[in-house]
Every structure is written in C-alpha cells, then in structure tokens.
Design an enzyme around this catalytic site. Structure first.
Site, PDB file in Angstrom:
ATOM      1  N   SER A  69       0.817  -1.219   0.000  1.00  0.00           N
ATOM      2  CA  SER A  69       0.000   0.000   0.000  1.00  0.00           C
ATOM      3  C   SER A  69       0.847   1.263   0.000  1.00  0.00           C
ATOM      4  O   SER A  69       1.928   1.299   0.600  1.00  0.00           O
ATOM      5  CB  SER A  69      -0.889  -0.014   1.254  1.00  0.00           C
ATOM      6  OG  SER A  69      -1.444   1.259   1.490  1.00  0.00           O
ATOM      7  N   GLU A 112       0.219   3.646   1.733  1.00  0.00           N
ATOM      8  CA  GLU A 112       0.285   4.096   3.127  1.00  0.00           C
ATOM      9  C   GLU A 112       1.644   3.761   3.759  1.00  0.00           C
ATOM     10  O   GLU A 112       1.991   4.305   4.801  1.00  0.00           O
ATOM     11  CB  GLU A 112      -0.842   3.468   3.952  1.00  0.00           C
ATOM     12  CG  GLU A 112      -2.227   4.011   3.643  1.00  0.00           C
ATOM     13  CD  GLU A 112      -2.471   5.413   4.207  1.00  0.00           C
ATOM     14  OE1 GLU A 112      -1.812   5.794   5.188  1.00  0.00           O
ATOM     15  OE2 GLU A 112      -3.329   6.122   3.646  1.00  0.00           O
ATOM     16  N   TYR A 124      -1.710   0.529  10.443  1.00  0.00           N
ATOM     17  CA  TYR A 124      -1.976  -0.127   9.160  1.00  0.00           C
ATOM     18  C   TYR A 124      -0.756  -0.033   8.249  1.00  0.00           C
ATOM     19  O   TYR A 124      -0.310  -1.038   7.682  1.00  0.00           O
ATOM     20  CB  TYR A 124      -3.203   0.516   8.483  1.00  0.00           C
ATOM     21  CG  TYR A 124      -3.415   0.059   7.061  1.00  0.00           C
ATOM     22  CD1 TYR A 124      -3.920  -1.204   6.780  1.00  0.00           C
ATOM     23  CD2 TYR A 124      -3.104   0.886   5.986  1.00  0.00           C
ATOM     24  CE1 TYR A 124      -4.113  -1.637   5.478  1.00  0.00           C
ATOM     25  CE2 TYR A 124      -3.291   0.474   4.674  1.00  0.00           C
ATOM     26  CZ  TYR A 124      -3.792  -0.793   4.426  1.00  0.00           C
ATOM     27  OH  TYR A 124      -3.968  -1.212   3.137  1.00  0.00           O
TER      28      TYR A 124
END
Length: 320
Positions: free
Chosen positions: A123, A125, A147
């Site tokens: 991801s 992120e 996360y």
C-alpha cells in the site's frame, strides 16, 4: 484451466479481481473469514461461478489445507484489516492480520508448493510521511499508522521469501483505488453516498475531516488488472501502481456535488472527529516501471471515477 486463490474475495478488490480472472478462464477459489455476518454483497452476481471457502490469515493450518486441496497456480493476498482509522483502535489485530497473516500464507505456500505465484497487496500508506515526491519502488518507507506499519512488514516479508526461498512472490504497492463497491467508511464512498443522500433530501449536510488532504486516486477495476499482469511477468518484482496525479478531498467534493448540480461548500462541514492522529503527506505515484515492464496504464480518469461512484449511489438509493 489455471486456478487462482483470492484471500479477501468479499472486499472491493477481491470482487473485481474475481470478475477479471473468470473472464480469463480461471477457476476462482475465494477465501473468506467465517463470521456471523458474512457479507457476499460484492460477489453476489458471480457467486455461482466461484468456489467460496472459509479460511483465516490467523490460522496457519486452514491456509495449508486450502492450498493442498485446491492446488492454486496463483495466490492473491488481498485480505487485511484495511481501514486506517480502525488500525488506531485495533493496532494488534491489524498487525496480526495485515502483517503476520502474510507470513503465514507465504509459509503455507513454501511448505505445500513453492512453485505457486504469489501476489501481496502492499500500500501507498507505507510511504506515509513521504521522503520524496513522487513515490517510486525505491522510495524509503515512513508509515504513519499501525496499518501502514503492518503493510511494511507484509511487504518486506514478501521480499524476504522471494530472495531466501526463490518463491515467485510479487508486491504491488497500490495507491488509493476506489469504486462503487468501496466501503462506506472510506472518504470517497462517504462523499458519493453523501451527495446522493443530500440530493434525495435524506441528509442535510456531509461531515468530513481534512479537506486539504491529497491522494492519488484511481479505479479499482483498473488496478486488479495490474495485479494479474504482475503474476504473468517473467520474474517477481515490486511495482508501484497509481495514476501519477494527486487531488484533494475538496476537489473530490466539488466534482461529486456538481454532478448533481450542487455546490459542495453549501453542504460540507469539517469535523475534527474525522482527522487522523497523524496525517500522511503528499501521496503521488510514479507508475513508470509498471507502464514500461507490464504495459499497464489506468483507463478511468479522476472525474469519470467520481461520476461513476455518485451515479451508482443515486441508483442504489432510488431503488430503496
């Protein structure tokens, strides 16, 4: 007929990937966590064409049994606790599923059949507090949420299994990708659904967090094609997947509201409750490697994506 196992098949990406693979003649096995409210809404229209099996990334033996029974050629790991705000409330669960779950699946593949091709959903992120703009496969990670941290673990364990055990283990570093099948907790779907509710007079306003937050948003249906292309490539690698454009939440609102003839400034309320504890900076991809090596480019642009999402929510509400 090739066989693919998709973990997280009931999610947004899982449903689009299952459709794509069915269209390419695959037998599709979908792993879903057994819970009291299993939701098959996103795969309802293809449920008769796929085999759905219970399994859990927390449970090593269920993964080994699945791979032994169905003998997949390809495994796509899309299962995760994937909502960033929830990862602050449930950091340990997020680490268990989104991080260690990847290791359990890789270990099962290594034990049963190391020839399986494996895709890990990494991801954007992971870049978090970005150290360079735009972000490529070489950009260092600086995650800003449990996360993001768990995804970094999942990413590096995939690279380690590739290099240590010669597995075909590929990691797709996907930037934000949305669709009408996005969960209501995600800001893009919250906006699309909010617009439809305001248009039909069900809601009076829409409460959002940081409107200046910027993301690189694409269409999930385009991004699952990139996943498939990665596993057809002659060698495993890491690939950044995104549009290479960045847009703010307020821009998203502007297009979404104007689609139904409204001005977003009349309805959107900024609410501090929806701010993140640590905001990520400017997430913007450089997907040149995927373009050059895989021949992948996104087909749906930013405006088309928003209008598709708003239209789907207008129709959904009209039925009710």
């Amino acid at each position: 007929m090739p066989t693919a196992l998709i973990t997280g098949i009931t999610g947004q990406d899982g449903s689009y990937l299952a459709e794509l693979l069915l269209g390419k003649g695959y037998q599709v096995i979908g792993m879903a966590r057994r819970s009291s409210t299993m939701t098959f809404e996103r795969i309802e229209h293809i449920q008769d064409d796929i085999i759905t099996v219970p399994g859990d990334l927390h449970d090593q033996s269920s993964l080994v049994a699945l791979i032994e029974e169905y003998k997949p050629d390809e495994v796509y790991n899309l299962a995760a606790q994937s909502f960033v705000p929830t990862s602050w409330n449930q950091p340990l669960l997020t680490g268990e599923t989104t991080g260690l779950g990847v290791t359990r699946l890789l270990e099962a593949i290594r034990q049963v059949n190391p020839k399986i091709r494996f895709y890990q959903a990494s991801s954007s992120e992971m870049f978090g507090k970005v150290l360079e703009v735009p972000q490529t496969e070489e950009t260092p990670f600086y995650p800003r949420s449990p996360y993001g941290v768990a995804k970094v673990y999942g990413h590096w364990i995939t690279v380690n299994y590739r290099e240590s055990f010669d597995l075909f283990a590929t990691s797709g570093i996907l930037f934000n990708h949305e669709s009408p099948r996005r969960g209501l907790e995600f800001v893009t779907r919250k906006i699309a659904n909010g617009v439809a509710r305001i248009k039909y007079g069900i809601s009076k306003d829409l409460r959002l967090g940081n409107l200046e937050s910027q993301r690189d948003w694409g269409f999930a249906g385009d991004y699952v094609e990139a996943m498939w292309l990665m596993l057809q490539h002659h060698e495993p690698d890491n690939f950044v997947i995104g549009t290479g454009e960045t847009h703010s939440v307020s821009e998203f609102c502007e297009i979404a509201f104007s689609y139904v003839g409204l001005n977003y400034q009349d309805y959107v309320v900024q609410d501090p409750r929806f701010y993140r504890p640590a905001e990520v900076d400017l997430l913007i991809s450089n997907p040149a490697k995927a373009k050059n090596l895989l021949g992948w480019t996104p087909k749906v642009n930013f405006r088309q994506l928003i209008e598709m999402m708003v239209e789907a929510d207008l129709q959904r509400l009209a039925k009710k």
